[in-house]
Design a protein around this motif. Structure first.
Motif, PDB file in Angstrom:
ATOM      1  N   LEU A  26     -11.093   2.753   2.499  1.00 51.32           N
ATOM      2  CA  LEU A  26     -11.842   2.136   3.588  1.00 51.32           C
ATOM      3  C   LEU A  26     -11.794   3.021   4.827  1.00 51.32           C
ATOM      4  O   LEU A  26     -10.759   3.607   5.137  1.00 51.32           O
ATOM      5  CB  LEU A  26     -11.216   0.764   3.913  1.00 51.32           C
ATOM      6  CG  LEU A  26     -11.656   0.011   5.158  1.00 51.32           C
ATOM      7  CD1 LEU A  26     -13.082  -0.493   4.994  1.00 51.32           C
ATOM      8  CD2 LEU A  26     -10.710  -1.161   5.431  1.00 51.32           C
ATOM      9  N   ILE A  28     -12.237   2.674   8.820  1.00 48.15           N
ATOM     10  CA  ILE A  28     -12.375   1.796   9.990  1.00 48.15           C
ATOM     11  C   ILE A  28     -12.755   2.683  11.161  1.00 48.15           C
ATOM     12  O   ILE A  28     -11.973   3.529  11.598  1.00 48.15           O
ATOM     13  CB  ILE A  28     -11.067   1.044  10.292  1.00 48.15           C
ATOM     14  CG1 ILE A  28     -10.668   0.165   9.106  1.00 48.15           C
ATOM     15  CG2 ILE A  28     -11.213   0.208  11.566  1.00 48.15           C
ATOM     16  CD1 ILE A  28      -9.318  -0.525   9.276  1.00 48.15           C
ATOM     17  N   ILE A 100     -11.043  -6.805   6.220  1.00 47.97           N
ATOM     18  CA  ILE A 100     -10.584  -5.758   5.294  1.00 47.97           C
ATOM     19  C   ILE A 100     -10.639  -6.261   3.853  1.00 47.97           C
ATOM     20  O   ILE A 100     -11.101  -5.550   2.946  1.00 47.97           O
ATOM     21  CB  ILE A 100      -9.149  -5.308   5.657  1.00 47.97           C
ATOM     22  CG1 ILE A 100      -9.169  -4.512   6.969  1.00 47.97           C
ATOM     23  CG2 ILE A 100      -8.535  -4.467   4.532  1.00 47.97           C
ATOM     24  CD1 ILE A 100      -7.791  -4.120   7.473  1.00 47.97           C
ATOM     25  N   CYS A 104     -13.101  -4.650   1.019  1.00 46.73           N
ATOM     26  CA  CYS A 104     -12.470  -3.977  -0.134  1.00 46.73           C
ATOM     27  C   CYS A 104     -12.334  -4.902  -1.342  1.00 46.73           C
ATOM     28  O   CYS A 104     -11.510  -4.646  -2.232  1.00 46.73           O
ATOM     29  CB  CYS A 104     -11.096  -3.438   0.271  1.00 46.73           C
ATOM     30  SG  CYS A 104     -11.177  -2.154   1.526  1.00 46.73           S
ATOM     31  N   ALA A 123      -6.605   2.651   4.513  1.00 47.78           N
ATOM     32  CA  ALA A 123      -7.721   2.717   5.458  1.00 47.78           C
ATOM     33  C   ALA A 123      -7.529   3.857   6.439  1.00 47.78           C
ATOM     34  O   ALA A 123      -6.438   4.043   6.990  1.00 47.78           O
ATOM     35  CB  ALA A 123      -7.845   1.398   6.220  1.00 47.78           C
ATOM     36  N   VAL A 167      -1.762  -3.279   3.300  1.00 46.18           N
ATOM     37  CA  VAL A 167      -2.594  -2.306   4.025  1.00 46.18           C
ATOM     38  C   VAL A 167      -1.756  -1.153   4.582  1.00 46.18           C
ATOM     39  O   VAL A 167      -0.702  -1.375   5.182  1.00 46.18           O
ATOM     40  CB  VAL A 167      -3.364  -2.974   5.189  1.00 46.18           C
ATOM     41  CG1 VAL A 167      -4.207  -1.947   5.940  1.00 46.18           C
ATOM     42  CG2 VAL A 167      -4.252  -4.104   4.678  1.00 46.18           C
TER      43      VAL A 167
END
Length: 283
Positions: A26, A28, A100, A104, A123, A167
């Motif tokens: 991911l 951000i 998130i 995902c 991320a 995460v």
């Protein structure tokens, strides 16, 4: 002025990002809500095109609330997950966790089907200098993980931050593109502080900002400085000098001092909630 600034460490940062994206689920991306499109680096767009994407409109408290809504809708229509935040106060931060998971979901479901348990979402946090990445990470993590500052170029290297079992974040240095094809973009980035002031013509920059405010937010200038607004931005700047007693020896208006004050008042939000661009300008 031709607004260009691309230190050597930014070229290195871009290469690092290209390598690290192999490990990432991911991206951000933090944008400055006052200049959402001008604070988007096309390099990041290209680098992260095959990854899930979240856009955070940071410093939303300093921006025009109506335009925040417009920009949120604009980016959602482009396929991004979007959240307004204020990294400094923590506003909007809690809403990022479900975002998130949503962004995902395919990755999480795929891991589950393969029997992979406990692998966190990785991320990458990206954005241009001074957009608030380090402040966001510290706020999101609930602890001081990264070095922060109000000048561009504070984050020079990369670092992994494990938030919890779900995460992990990769902080990256802020990167700008090598040149601004549209000089108005460079100008706006200079206004919000993403280019070091030492490199800038402050009077010219303040004059351009005042000219924009006279058209879009004239009442804010009047309220802040108790002045008459002139069609000529530099005459308005002189009025600000008189109102705030910015004089050099001999009662000569100190335009550089007044220019720095106007830019600081804009950047800190003392002038009010201001956004310097509209979504329709980028359609």
């Amino acid at each position: 002025m031709n607004y260009q600034w691309y230190p050597g460490h930014m070229t290195k940062a871009k290469r690092m990002m290209q390598e690290d994206l192999k490990l990432i689920d991911l991206v951000i991306e933090l944008l400055d809500a006052r200049v959402p499109m001008s604070s988007r680096n096309p390099d990041i767009d290209e680098l992260g095109k095959h990854k899930s994407r979240i856009i955070l409109l940071n410093k939303a408290d300093l921006a025009d609330k109506n335009r925040n809504v417009q920009w949120t809708e604009y980016f959602k229509e482009k396929g991004f997950w979007v959240q307004e935040i204020n990294a400094r106060t923590g506003a909007g931060i809690k809403s990022i966790w479900p975002l998130i998971k949503e962004a995902c979901k395919e990755k999480i479901d795929r891991d589950r089907k393969r029997g992979i348990i406990g692998r966190p979402v990785r991320a990458m946090v990206a954005g241009i200098p001074n957009v608030g990445k380090s402040t966001f990470i510290n706020s999101f993590a609930g602890r001081a993980c990264t070095k922060t500052g109000n000048k561009p170029g504070v984050t020079k290297g990369k670092q992994w931050i494990r938030l919890n079992k779900e995460v992990e974040l990769l902080d990256t240095p802020g990167i700008l593109w090598p040149r601004f094809d549209n000089q108005a973009v460079g100008e706006k980035l200079a206004m919000i502080g993403s280019i070091k002031d030492e490199l800038l013509p402050m009077e010219e920059l303040a004059g351009t900002l005042i000219g924009y405010l006279q058209k879009e937010y004239p009442s804010l200038l009047k309220e802040r400085y108790q002045i008459i607004i002139h069609e000529d931005a530099y005459k308005t700047l002189e009025e600000i000098c008189i109102s705030r007693r910015c004089f050099r020896k001999g009662e000569v208006p100190d335009l550089p001092r007044a220019s720095a004050m106007v830019l600081e008042d804009f950047r800190s939000g003392k002038l009010g909630n201001i956004t310097l661009e509209r979504p329709e300008e980028w359609l």
